[in-house]
Enzyme design. Structure first.
Site, short mmCIF file in Angstrom:
data_model
loop_
_atom_site.label_atom_id
_atom_site.label_comp_id
_atom_site.label_asym_id
_atom_site.label_seq_id
_atom_site.Cartn_x
_atom_site.Cartn_y
_atom_site.Cartn_z
N SER A 179 0.28 77.64 -32.13
CA SER A 179 1.27 76.73 -31.55
C SER A 179 0.68 75.69 -30.62
O SER A 179 1.20 74.58 -30.52
CB SER A 179 2.34 77.53 -30.82
OG SER A 179 1.76 78.39 -29.87
N HIS A 207 5.36 77.65 -36.68
CA HIS A 207 5.00 76.22 -36.79
C HIS A 207 4.54 75.82 -38.20
O HIS A 207 4.15 74.68 -38.41
CB HIS A 207 3.90 75.89 -35.77
CG HIS A 207 4.38 76.08 -34.37
ND1 HIS A 207 5.01 75.08 -33.65
CD2 HIS A 207 4.38 77.17 -33.57
CE1 HIS A 207 5.35 75.56 -32.47
NE2 HIS A 207 4.98 76.83 -32.39
N LYS A 239 12.46 75.14 -35.09
CA LYS A 239 11.36 74.16 -35.22
C LYS A 239 11.57 73.40 -36.53
O LYS A 239 12.40 72.51 -36.59
CB LYS A 239 10.03 74.88 -35.11
CG LYS A 239 9.91 75.59 -33.75
CD LYS A 239 8.61 76.30 -33.56
CE LYS A 239 8.46 76.82 -32.15
NZ LYS A 239 9.43 77.82 -31.71
C1 LIG Z 1 4.37 80.80 -32.43
C2 LIG Z 1 5.71 81.00 -31.78
N1 LIG Z 1 6.33 82.17 -31.94
C3 LIG Z 1 7.52 82.41 -31.37
C4 LIG Z 1 8.16 81.47 -30.60
C5 LIG Z 1 9.45 81.80 -29.97
O1 LIG Z 1 10.52 81.37 -30.77
P1 LIG Z 1 11.93 81.05 -30.12
O2 LIG Z 1 11.83 79.73 -29.43
O3 LIG Z 1 12.89 81.04 -31.27
O4 LIG Z 1 12.21 82.16 -29.16
C6 LIG Z 1 7.54 80.22 -30.40
C7 LIG Z 1 8.11 79.13 -29.59
O5 LIG Z 1 9.18 78.95 -29.28
C8 LIG Z 1 6.29 79.98 -31.01
O6 LIG Z 1 5.65 78.82 -30.84
#
Ligand SMILES: Cc1ncc(COP(=O)(O)O)c(C=O)c1O
Length: 389
Positions: A179, A207, A239
């Site tokens: 990310s 992502h 996303k």
């Molecule tokens: C790689 C990754 N996993 C999980 C999440 C968490 O997801 P959420 O925003 O739906 O809680 C994010 C960012 O938000 C992320 O970048």
């Protein structure tokens, strides 16, 4: 007697002194490439709405129709009375899209990651995580109580060394597209290691899904890996899909285990059914409009070439995330502020989100950006970084 929490002020001052203080910008416009902040228009280069779906008319219409049909609140957890036909249809469509047997919705990606890892592992097991995994994966590993090992970033050989020493159930966990760096996990190698050591493999492709691969199938499409190779695939909906929430896809046994055991699934309110309807519309666009992925590639390529000519330090990213490495946190914030004054929103990412000394400007692209936006950003970066390269 001191007032409650007054001693925290010194901690906050300390955070500020290190250039690590976080604050929020208040947005007054719809999400998109143009944002209104404090009465000023900024071109947005830090959203994860890669495909430009967060304010797409079809997604908005589906959301409104969902509200008309289901109301706003879902009323309870999925296992009580919150699981609507909209949720169910979306799960089936996500399973088909990812080529997995089943999919299960979670209210957020953070909760999905914590829920999956804690449901699969206990104290006599071991979890292996890439050093640069997202915080929610690391937290999930720690909360599970399993023996917790971090391997060097994207280093399957280091993972192997750790796997050799492990006992009990073994779970390898990695971001698909990292990310904060934008690079890909070496998923083909990780899948081989998992098979060799009889370990499970879980990939968080927040992502990559919708964005990477010809069909938008993400990192598993890129490497052509099946459910057998990557038995637990997690994706977020906030996303590439433009809405909110998350899902986990995999076998019948995995999904039923999560329904029975994942505490962040069982003990929380289901996301609104209207969000599920909006996501179904987003998913249709993801599937049908591959031009959005092509456009992202072109914009990223244009940016990379321009940034290299300017002498900026980019990271080895193959995705729509193109971070510029700065190093020092205060400098990263200063450049981000200069860019904002010039009309461009690019967030400075600092420790602990990234390693110490690894502060960066995380530039991301949207399919709604045009070539001229990239040219304008490069021009603004050149001016903002003058004397700092
Ligand atoms: C790689 C990754 N996993 C999980 C999440 C968490 O997801 P959420 O925003 O739906 O809680 C994010 C960012 O938000 C992320 O970048």
């Amino acid at each position: 007697m001191t007032l409650p929490f007054s001693e925290l002020t010194a901690d906050l001052d300390d955070i500020a002194r290190q250039g690590l203080y976080r604050s929020r910008r208040v947005i007054a416009s719809p999400q998109g490439i143009n944002l209104e902040i404090d009465g000023k228009q900024l071109v947005n280069f830090c959203s994860n709405d890669y495909l430009g779906l967060a304010n797409h008319p079809d997604v908005l219409d589906a959301f409104k129709a969902g509200v008309d049909q289901y109301g706003v609140g879902s009323g309870s957890a999925h296992l009580i009375c919150g699981h609507s036909a909209a949720h169910h249809a979306l799960e089936e469509e996500l399973a088909a899209f990812t080529g997995r047997d089943r999919a299960l919705l979670f209210s957020t990606g953070y909760m999905a990651n914590i829920g999956v890892i804690s449901a699969l592992l206990g104290r006599s097991d071991a979890v292996f995580e890439d050093r640069l995994n997202h915080a929610s994966l690391l937290d999930g590993g720690l909360l599970s109580g399993a023996r917790f090992k971090r391997y060097a970033h994207a280093d399957a050989a280091d993972l192997e060394t750790n796997l050799n020493k492990a006992a009990g159930r073994k779970l390898i966990v990695t971001d698909g597209v990292f990310s904060m760096d934008g690079d890909f996990a070496p998923l083909d190698e990780l899948a081989l290691s998992a098979k060799k050591h009889d370990a499970w493999l879980m990939v968080d492709d927040a992502h990559g899904l919708g964005v990477i691969g010809e069909r938008g199938g993400g990192i598993v499409e890129h490497y052509r890996l099946s459910q057998d190779d990557v038995p637990a695939l997690m994706g977020t909906l906030g996303k590439g899909f433009g809405t909110f929430g998350a899902f986990v896809a995999g076998s019948e046994a995995l999904i039923e285990t999560l329904i029975q055991k994942a505490r962040t699934y069982i003990y929380t309110t289901a996301l609104p059914a209207a969000v599920a309807e909006a996501t179904r519309a987003g998913l249709k666009i993801v599937i049908e409009e591959s031009w959005r992925r092509d456009k992202l590639k072109q914009l990223s390529e244009q940016f990379k070439q321009g940034a290299e000519q300017l002498g900026l330090t980019l990271m080895p990213s193959l995705s729509a995330i193109q971070p510029i490495l700065i190093g020092d946190s205060q400098t990263a914030v200063a450049i981000s502020n200069t860019l904002a004054n010039a009309g461009f929103l690019v967030s400075a990412i600092r420790p602990p989100t990234v390693p110490q000394g690894g502060a960066r400007l995380r530039v991301t692209f949207s399919a709604l950006h045009e070539q001229r936006h990239v040219e304008q950003l490069l021009d603004a970066l050149d001016k903002a970084m003058a004397g700092r390269k």
